[in-house]
Motif scaffolding. Structure first.
Motif, PDB file in Angstrom:
ATOM      1  N   TYR A  14       0.832  -1.309  -0.014  1.00 60.07           N
ATOM      2  CA  TYR A  14       0.195   0.010   0.186  1.00 60.07           C
ATOM      3  C   TYR A  14       0.864   1.225  -0.059  1.00 60.07           C
ATOM      4  O   TYR A  14       1.984   1.313   0.538  1.00 60.07           O
ATOM      5  CB  TYR A  14      -0.878  -0.067   1.384  1.00 60.07           C
ATOM      6  CG  TYR A  14      -1.708  -1.269   1.569  1.00 60.07           C
ATOM      7  CD1 TYR A  14      -1.079  -2.337   2.258  1.00 60.07           C
ATOM      8  CD2 TYR A  14      -2.840  -1.287   1.200  1.00 60.07           C
ATOM      9  CE1 TYR A  14      -1.687  -3.392   2.644  1.00 60.07           C
ATOM     10  CE2 TYR A  14      -3.684  -2.543   1.534  1.00 60.07           C
ATOM     11  CZ  TYR A  14      -3.207  -3.548   2.229  1.00 60.07           C
ATOM     12  OH  TYR A  14      -3.535  -4.494   2.567  1.00 60.07           O
ATOM     13  N   TYR A  50       0.376   5.379   1.365  1.00 54.81           N
ATOM     14  CA  TYR A  50      -0.439   6.560   1.815  1.00 54.81           C
ATOM     15  C   TYR A  50       0.311   7.672   1.764  1.00 54.81           C
ATOM     16  O   TYR A  50       1.388   7.712   1.550  1.00 54.81           O
ATOM     17  CB  TYR A  50      -0.545   5.952   3.292  1.00 54.81           C
ATOM     18  CG  TYR A  50      -1.298   4.971   3.608  1.00 54.81           C
ATOM     19  CD1 TYR A  50      -0.913   3.718   3.414  1.00 54.81           C
ATOM     20  CD2 TYR A  50      -2.966   4.763   3.855  1.00 54.81           C
ATOM     21  CE1 TYR A  50      -1.629   2.574   3.841  1.00 54.81           C
ATOM     22  CE2 TYR A  50      -3.737   3.866   3.901  1.00 54.81           C
ATOM     23  CZ  TYR A  50      -2.858   2.685   4.114  1.00 54.81           C
ATOM     24  OH  TYR A  50      -3.851   1.588   4.410  1.00 54.81           O
ATOM     25  N   LEU A  52      -5.280   6.869   1.434  1.00 54.96           N
ATOM     26  CA  LEU A  52      -4.746   5.750   0.699  1.00 54.96           C
ATOM     27  C   LEU A  52      -4.537   6.036  -0.892  1.00 54.96           C
ATOM     28  O   LEU A  52      -5.537   6.665  -1.430  1.00 54.96           O
ATOM     29  CB  LEU A  52      -5.651   4.618   0.690  1.00 54.96           C
ATOM     30  CG  LEU A  52      -5.154   3.439  -0.142  1.00 54.96           C
ATOM     31  CD1 LEU A  52      -3.951   2.640   0.427  1.00 54.96           C
ATOM     32  CD2 LEU A  52      -6.403   2.236  -0.094  1.00 54.96           C
ATOM     33  N   TYR A  66      -3.226   0.744  -4.026  1.00 56.68           N
ATOM     34  CA  TYR A  66      -2.707  -0.716  -3.275  1.00 56.68           C
ATOM     35  C   TYR A  66      -2.834  -1.636  -4.238  1.00 56.68           C
ATOM     36  O   TYR A  66      -3.259  -1.732  -5.335  1.00 56.68           O
ATOM     37  CB  TYR A  66      -3.694  -0.815  -2.085  1.00 56.68           C
ATOM     38  CG  TYR A  66      -5.191  -1.013  -2.587  1.00 56.68           C
ATOM     39  CD1 TYR A  66      -6.038  -0.021  -2.812  1.00 56.68           C
ATOM     40  CD2 TYR A  66      -5.684  -2.488  -2.824  1.00 56.68           C
ATOM     41  CE1 TYR A  66      -7.226  -0.378  -3.104  1.00 56.68           C
ATOM     42  CE2 TYR A  66      -6.795  -2.724  -3.201  1.00 56.68           C
ATOM     43  CZ  TYR A  66      -7.765  -1.603  -3.393  1.00 56.68           C
ATOM     44  OH  TYR A  66      -9.107  -1.906  -3.816  1.00 56.68           O
ATOM     45  N   GLY A  71      -6.741   4.114  -4.862  1.00 57.51           N
ATOM     46  CA  GLY A  71      -7.218   4.487  -3.559  1.00 57.51           C
ATOM     47  C   GLY A  71      -8.152   5.659  -3.653  1.00 57.51           C
ATOM     48  O   GLY A  71      -8.549   5.990  -4.662  1.00 57.51           O
ATOM     49  N   LYS A 105      -8.024  -0.929   3.057  1.00 54.25           N
ATOM     50  CA  LYS A 105      -7.170   0.316   3.645  1.00 54.25           C
ATOM     51  C   LYS A 105      -7.656   0.352   4.950  1.00 54.25           C
ATOM     52  O   LYS A 105      -8.385  -0.110   5.662  1.00 54.25           O
ATOM     53  CB  LYS A 105      -7.674   1.557   2.690  1.00 54.25           C
ATOM     54  CG  LYS A 105      -9.170   1.697   2.953  1.00 54.25           C
ATOM     55  CD  LYS A 105      -9.693   3.032   1.928  1.00 54.25           C
ATOM     56  CE  LYS A 105     -10.921   3.325   2.088  1.00 54.25           C
ATOM     57  NZ  LYS A 105     -11.576   4.382   1.456  1.00 54.25           N
TER      58      LYS A 105
END
Lengths: 111, 110
Positions: free
Chosen positions: A33, A35, A45, A48, A58, B97
């Motif tokens: 992922y 961020y 996010l 991913y 995201g 997430k």
């Protein structure tokens, strides 16, 4: 030791340039992922990937691109289309059913 | 994922227990409560998670109310190194997430 390595720790970009942030993990995790964190705020996010050669957008993918050619690596490119790229970027990885684990981040600034 | 509410800041004396509350009144039956913390300029560190039973590990304890609408993270003997932002997150066990709110800034003072 197993872990997630992000490099560089600090990165400076000139306006109009693309830059690539590195994220490598040796935990044999399937999912990775990216961020973004702005000052005083939580993480959001960007992209991913749950398996090699596959990734999903995201919440804030515009101006960013990724690739997942190897299980261990998930590089993030911040393109010139990202109008406000100054932020703290964090990479994470996980394997079902364990929680996500994070690297120590890359701080990107615009010159 | 359900929304969480945390106090913006707390202060705890070194050596005392730090009790960090979190409200998650809209939590669903299949959503877990996760806690992370973030020390300045570092990546978030996983602390603990749970579904409905209380959980304990080497770092902390997690107490979840019977109706699952709130929880408390307990650091049994806080040290100065526990000063950080603590995030309470609710999500399904393998969601795509983590949704981080503003968290609670915990300051441990000597």
């Amino acid at each position: 030791d197993g872990g997630i390595t992000q490099s560089p720790k600090y990165l400076f970009r000139k306006e109009g340039q693309n830059v690539t942030l590195s994220c490598e993990q040796n935990l044999n995790h399937d999912a990775m992922y990216w961020y973004r964190q702005d000052p005083g705020q939580g993480l959001r996010l960007i992209y991913y990937s749950q398996i090699v050669n596959d990734f999903q957008k995201g919440d804030i993918a515009e101006g960013y691109s990724v690739s997942r050619e190897k299980k261990e690596s998930f590089p993030l490119t911040v393109t010139s289309a990202q109008k406000n790229p100054t932020a703290f970027y964090l990479c994470a990885s996980s394997i079902r059913p364990q929680p996500q684990h994070f690297g120590d981040g890359t701080r990107l600034s615009i010159l | 994922d359900a929304k969480t509410t945390q106090p913006p800041s707390m202060v705890c004396a070194e050596g005392r227990a730090a009790n960090l509350p979190c409200n998650h009144s809209t939590i669903s039956g299949n959503e877990y409560v996760y806690w992370y913390r973030q020390i300045h300029s570092q990546g978030p560190q996983y602390i603990i998670h749970g579904l409905k039973n209380n959980e304990t590990n080497e770092m902390a304890s997690l107490i979840i109310t019977e109706d699952r609408k709130s929880s408390t993270l307990i650091l049994p003997h806080a040290t100065l190194r526990d000063t950080a932002v603590y995030y309470c997150i609710v999500r399904v066990s393998y969601g795509n997430k983590l949704v981080f709110g503003a968290g609670t800034i915990l300051r441990v003072k000597s």
